[in-house]
Design a protein around this motif. Structure first.
Motif, short mmCIF file in Angstrom:
data_model
loop_
_atom_site.label_atom_id
_atom_site.label_comp_id
_atom_site.label_asym_id
_atom_site.label_seq_id
_atom_site.Cartn_x
_atom_site.Cartn_y
_atom_site.Cartn_z
N ALA A 108 0.86 -1.19 0.00
CA ALA A 108 0.00 0.00 0.00
C ALA A 108 0.90 1.23 0.00
O ALA A 108 1.87 1.29 0.77
N VAL A 109 0.60 2.18 -0.88
CA VAL A 109 1.45 3.38 -0.98
C VAL A 109 0.57 4.63 -0.98
O VAL A 109 -0.58 4.58 -1.39
N VAL A 110 1.14 5.76 -0.56
CA VAL A 110 0.40 7.02 -0.63
C VAL A 110 0.32 7.48 -2.08
O VAL A 110 1.17 7.11 -2.90
N THR A 111 -0.70 8.29 -2.36
CA THR A 111 -1.00 8.68 -3.75
C THR A 111 0.23 9.15 -4.51
O THR A 111 0.43 8.78 -5.67
N THR A 112 1.08 9.94 -3.85
CA THR A 112 2.20 10.52 -4.57
C THR A 112 3.25 9.47 -4.94
O THR A 112 3.99 9.64 -5.91
N ALA A 113 3.28 8.36 -4.21
CA ALA A 113 4.26 7.31 -4.52
C ALA A 113 3.85 6.51 -5.76
O ALA A 113 4.62 5.69 -6.24
N LYS A 114 2.65 6.76 -6.27
CA LYS A 114 2.22 6.00 -7.45
C LYS A 114 3.06 6.36 -8.68
O LYS A 114 3.04 5.67 -9.68
N TYR A 115 3.82 7.46 -8.58
CA TYR A 115 4.66 7.85 -9.73
C TYR A 115 5.89 6.95 -9.86
O TYR A 115 6.51 6.94 -10.89
N PHE A 116 6.25 6.22 -8.80
CA PHE A 116 7.39 5.31 -8.96
C PHE A 116 7.07 3.86 -8.56
O PHE A 116 7.68 2.93 -9.06
N ALA A 117 6.08 3.67 -7.66
CA ALA A 117 5.84 2.32 -7.13
C ALA A 117 5.52 1.28 -8.23
O ALA A 117 6.07 0.18 -8.20
N PRO A 118 4.66 1.60 -9.21
CA PRO A 118 4.36 0.57 -10.22
C PRO A 118 5.61 0.14 -11.00
O PRO A 118 5.77 -1.03 -11.32
N ARG A 119 6.50 1.09 -11.28
CA ARG A 119 7.71 0.76 -12.04
C ARG A 119 8.61 -0.18 -11.22
O ARG A 119 9.16 -1.14 -11.72
N ILE A 131 5.39 -14.58 -8.18
CA ILE A 131 4.80 -13.74 -7.12
C ILE A 131 3.73 -12.85 -7.74
O ILE A 131 3.98 -12.19 -8.75
N ASP A 132 2.53 -12.86 -7.16
CA ASP A 132 1.58 -11.86 -7.66
C ASP A 132 1.42 -10.77 -6.61
O ASP A 132 1.57 -11.01 -5.42
N VAL A 133 1.18 -9.57 -7.11
CA VAL A 133 1.19 -8.42 -6.19
C VAL A 133 -0.12 -7.66 -6.29
O VAL A 133 -0.76 -7.64 -7.34
N SER A 134 -0.50 -7.05 -5.17
CA SER A 134 -1.60 -6.08 -5.27
C SER A 134 -1.08 -4.77 -4.72
O SER A 134 -0.33 -4.75 -3.72
N LEU A 135 -1.43 -3.71 -5.40
CA LEU A 135 -0.96 -2.37 -5.02
C LEU A 135 -2.16 -1.52 -4.67
O LEU A 135 -3.05 -1.33 -5.50
N LYS A 136 -2.19 -1.01 -3.45
CA LYS A 136 -3.28 -0.13 -3.03
C LYS A 136 -2.73 1.29 -2.98
O LYS A 136 -1.70 1.52 -2.34
N VAL A 137 -3.39 2.21 -3.66
CA VAL A 137 -2.92 3.60 -3.66
C VAL A 137 -3.96 4.45 -2.93
O VAL A 137 -5.13 4.47 -3.33
N THR A 138 -3.54 5.14 -1.89
CA THR A 138 -4.51 5.91 -1.11
C THR A 138 -3.78 7.06 -0.41
O THR A 138 -2.56 7.13 -0.50
N ASN A 139 -4.50 7.97 0.24
CA ASN A 139 -3.75 9.07 0.85
C ASN A 139 -3.24 8.67 2.24
O ASN A 139 -3.53 7.59 2.75
N ILE A 156 4.42 2.30 1.86
CA ILE A 156 5.36 3.38 1.52
C ILE A 156 4.65 4.71 1.76
O ILE A 156 3.53 4.94 1.28
N ILE A 157 5.32 5.58 2.51
CA ILE A 157 4.70 6.84 2.94
C ILE A 157 5.81 7.87 3.11
O ILE A 157 6.97 7.51 3.31
N GLY A 158 5.46 9.15 3.02
CA GLY A 158 6.44 10.20 3.29
C GLY A 158 6.28 10.63 4.74
O GLY A 158 5.16 10.86 5.18
N HIS A 159 7.38 10.74 5.48
CA HIS A 159 7.29 11.30 6.82
C HIS A 159 6.30 10.57 7.72
O HIS A 159 5.27 11.14 8.10
N PRO A 160 6.56 9.33 8.08
CA PRO A 160 5.61 8.60 8.91
C PRO A 160 5.50 9.19 10.32
O PRO A 160 6.44 9.84 10.78
#
Ligand code: PGA
Length: 314
Positions: A108-119, A131-139, A156-160
């Motif tokens: 699970a990643v914050v919205t802004t991390a979607k710019y690199f997480a899928p790659r 391995i199969d993966v699921s990616l949750k994108v949320t704020n 993955i988050i900025g400034h936990p």
């Protein structure tokens, strides 16, 4: 010798019943659970009936058209998740011992991390095709709720938030920049003062966003308040609004992709910028990571860091 674990109920219920029950509780629907498990609806109802007989209490209650878990249903849901998760972890470990990397990774990643997480995930999946993966994108706010409920493997988050309950490692720099339309009078100016930015109309991310938190902290540190003209819940919508001359904004440089400036957008040279935020990767403290999650963590620290870094301009 170890003592036996006394469980009366273990003789009366089956793992399959727990799996069916957990799926119903998660979807809030018998039909959706039946679809997910490729079962018919009467089979699902029958499994629940048997489970309720084993527990000796009702697990669901119907109020109007909606179905709710009873108190004992809630408690069983927690236990069922724990049991099924332990089993899934065991399966992955057994596969690993057989020399296979198979299983599931929930990220699970914050919205802004979607710019690199899928790659980053893409390369990981190519490396480990089993391995199969699921990616949750949320704020940020929703991500922290998911974390509290132990819904995913890694986050993955900025400034936990500083919390004894959470375990986080710095992963990658997350520079935040001030954006303006390319033809804005401030574009091209050197060392613009924060006070000057505070006089411009500003486009802010929605409450609950980590980017917003960083922006609020920045202005507060300078004893300033932004002139918020609009709040938007998406980085892409904000870039369009900036291009449409609705105001300036502060976003992660990751939102601009690998171009130094995102097309017709200008990155302003404001004193103190870029703000050096950081991406972190983590999980709830004490969580038993699956072998797949541990493999992904290792990959993130090596190749995954390079791939993520290459998606953002210097
Ligand atoms: P956001 O998160 O996408 O919710 O703004 C970014 C962050 O956590 O830094």
């Amino acid at each position: 010798m170890d003592k036996p674990l006394p469980s009366q109920i273990a003789r009366r219920l089956s793992l399959r019943q727990l799996q069916v029950f957990e799926a119903i509780a998660r979807h809030g629907s018998f039909t959706r659970a039946a679809e997910e498990l490729f079962l018919t609806q009467p089979t699902v109802s029958m499994q629940v009936k048997k489970l309720e007989e084993a527990v000796g209490l009702a697990l669901f209650e119907q109020v109007g058209k909606r179905m709710y878990l009873t108190d004992v249903g809630q408690a069983l849901r927690q236990s069922a998740r724990g049991i099924l998760e332990t089993l899934a972890r065991f399966e992955m470990e057994a596969a690993d011992l057989k020399g296979l990397k198979t299983g599931h990774l929930r990220l699970a990643v914050v919205t802004t991390a979607k710019y690199f997480a899928p790659r980053v995930l893409g390369q990981f999946c190519r490396r480990y095709p089993g391995i199969d993966v699921s990616l949750k994108v949320t704020n940020r706010e929703r991500l922290l709720q998911r974390m509290a409920q132990n819904e995913d493997d890694l986050y993955i988050i900025g400034h936990p938030p500083a919390s004894a309950e959470l375990e986080f490692e710095p992963y990658l720099p997350n520079p935040l920049v001030v954006l303006a339309p390319g033809d804005h009078p401030l574009a091209g100016q050197r060392r613009i003062a924060p006070e000057r930015i505070a006089r411009e109309p500003f486009i802010m991310r929605e409450p609950g966003s980590g980017t917003r938190l960083a922006v609020e902290q920045y202005f507060a540190r300078h004893g300033l308040a932004p002139r918020i003209r609009m709040e938007l819940g998406s980085n892409e919508a904000i870039k369009q609004a900036v291009l449409g001359h609705l105001g300036l904004s502060i976003l992660s440089r990751h939102t601009l992709g690998s171009l130094p400036e995102g097309g017709d957008l200008a990155v302003l040279d404001v004193v103190g910028f870029p703000l050096s935020w950081q991406w972190y990767v983590g999980y709830p403290r004490g969580k038993q990571l699956s072998v797949i999650a541990r493999t992904f963590l290792e990959y993130l620290g090596e190749e995954g860091r390079e791939i993520a870094g290459s998606t953002v301009a210097d």
